[in-house]
Motif scaffolding. Structure first.
Motif, PDB file in Angstrom:
ATOM      1  N   PHE A   1       4.202  32.058  13.842  1.00  0.00           N
ATOM      2  CA  PHE A   1       4.365  30.801  14.570  1.00  0.00           C
ATOM      3  C   PHE A   1       5.347  29.882  13.862  1.00  0.00           C
TER       4      PHE A   1
ATOM      5  N   HIS B   1      -7.795  31.357  23.747  1.00  0.00           N
ATOM      6  CA  HIS B   1      -6.449  31.709  23.300  1.00  0.00           C
ATOM      7  C   HIS B   1      -6.447  32.275  21.880  1.00  0.00           C
ATOM      8  N   ILE B   2      -7.129  31.594  20.963  1.00  0.00           N
ATOM      9  CA  ILE B   2      -7.096  31.987  19.557  1.00  0.00           C
ATOM     10  C   ILE B   2      -8.479  31.991  18.899  1.00  0.00           C
TER      11      ILE B   2
ATOM     12  N   CYS C   1       5.158  36.724  17.330  1.00  0.00           N
ATOM     13  CA  CYS C   1       4.612  35.455  17.776  1.00  0.00           C
ATOM     14  C   CYS C   1       4.685  35.330  19.299  1.00  0.00           C
TER      15      CYS C   1
ATOM     16  N   HIS D   1       1.268  35.294  21.805  1.00  0.00           N
ATOM     17  CA  HIS D   1       0.898  34.143  22.627  1.00  0.00           C
ATOM     18  C   HIS D   1       0.962  34.463  24.117  1.00  0.00           C
TER      19      HIS D   1
ATOM     20  N   TRP E   1      -2.325  36.410  24.619  1.00  0.00           N
ATOM     21  CA  TRP E   1      -3.474  35.500  24.570  1.00  0.00           C
ATOM     22  C   TRP E   1      -3.518  34.586  25.788  1.00  0.00           C
ATOM     23  N   SER E   2      -2.365  34.314  26.376  1.00  0.00           N
ATOM     24  CA  SER E   2      -2.326  33.462  27.570  1.00  0.00           C
ATOM     25  C   SER E   2      -3.021  34.122  28.762  1.00  0.00           C
TER      26      SER E   2
END
Length: 336
Positions: free
Chosen positions: A46, A156-157, A226, A230, A233-234
């Motif tokens: 990130f 998401h995380i 990264c 993401h 995860w979205s």
């Protein structure tokens, strides 16, 4: 609705019938060292993504670095969407043994965790989707705006840092019994190192310089990981909170069009939860689904067979007629 037992029954039969409950990577809980390693793999890429803007502005990005980023991004992305997800988790098609191994390795290069653990988590997600027991639902804490904001972070995380781990023997026994797949899953750390090293090695060899190796690693490894993480995860967070729902499902999965290309077709998430074993997720006109297209190529080459393409009647039977307007869309694309 397809159940987890249906998926396991439809999965390719393994060569090794002896269970190996202790042979997968990781136990029933996450330890401190593993959580710290996870944090490192989230924070460092990130930071690289944040640094990418001023770096590109100041020095630019070469076509080689851009090519490395795009190639390894879509290699890992399709490894996850076609391999980990549609094939290993849901049995959307059957694959010849070489393709089965190749998909396991390609998905591992996405650096999203060991194959068996990934599949176990996702099968559990489908069993309890957006209800108690779902490992990453954004509705976990309620439906108020503050609760949803907290839930989006969790989906998401945050869920990845939960000490409790999905039982792999319970949710992915078919993969544990397959010696080759079990080995690839256990070797996740080695696949991670290979995934991070290859862009640097290629960049260094092509330019014959250490700077080429560094920029190859920066763009092709850190920034690529990264972005891919993401986007993946979205699907857990954004696609279970917003989006159109033209098909009937027992959860809040939605279609998010602007993620379709980067997610390789996974963001057509409403159809997926309405028909989990479908090999194609983007079934309506204009819905790009590169994963389905590649599965079609595998089928044409004879590498994949018994592909579960959605028929028009099957699509129509799952349409949502709840009156919200999304269920009135009538045009379905030809399967794959």
């Amino acid at each position: 609705m397809t159940t987890r037992s249906d998926v396991i029954a439809d999965a390719p039969k393994p060569n090794d019938d002896t269970p190996h409950p202790a042979a997968t990577l990781g136990g029933e809980t996450k330890g401190t060292v593993e959580q710290l390693a996870l944090l490192l793999f989230i924070v460092v890429p990130f930071l690289a993504l944040l640094a990418a803007v001023p770096l590109a502005w100041g020095w630019g990005v070469s076509w080689l670095d851009l090519g490395l980023l795009v190639f390894f991004y879509f290699l890992g992305c399709h490894g996850v969407t076609i391999g980990f997800h549609r094939y290993f988790t849901h049995g959307s098609f059957k694959a010849k043994r070489p393709l089965r191994i190749a998909l396991a390795i390609a998905g591992s290069l996405a650096v999203e965790g060991p194959l068996v653990r990934w599949v176990a988590d996702h099968r559990r997600h489908h069993k309890f989707s957006d209800a108690e027991g779902d490992p990453h639902s954004p509705w976990r804490f309620g439906e108020t705006l503050p609760a949803l904001m907290k839930g989006l972070w969790w989906a998401h995380i945050g869920w990845m840092f939960d000490e409790e781990r999905t039982p792999q023997e319970k949710y992915a026994p078919d993969l544990i019994r397959d010696g080759a797949i079990r080995a690839i899953s256990r070797q996740f750390l080695y696949w991670t190192m290979l995934s991070l090293a290859l862009p640097a090695v290629i960049g260094g060899l092509v330019t014959m310089s250490w700077w080429g190796a560094f920029t190859g690693f920066f763009w092709g490894s850190l920034v690529r990981v990264c972005l891919l993480h993401h986007v993946t995860w979205s699907i857990n967070s954004i696609c279970h909170a917003v989006g159109k729902r033209p098909f009937k499902s027992r959860d809040r999965s939605g279609n998010v069009w602007w993620l379709a290309v980067l997610s390789c077709g996974e963001s057509w998430h409403n159809l997926h939860h309405a028909d989990p074993t479908s090999a194609r997720h983007g079934v309506m006109r204009g819905q790009l689904d590169s994963s389905a297209r590649i599965i079609r190529w595998f089928e044409m080459l004879g590498w994949a067979y018994d592909v579960r393409w959605p028929s028009r009647s099957r699509i129509d039977s799952r349409r949502n007629n709840d009156g919200d307007g999304s269920g009135r869309q009538k045009e379905a694309a030809e399967a794959a």
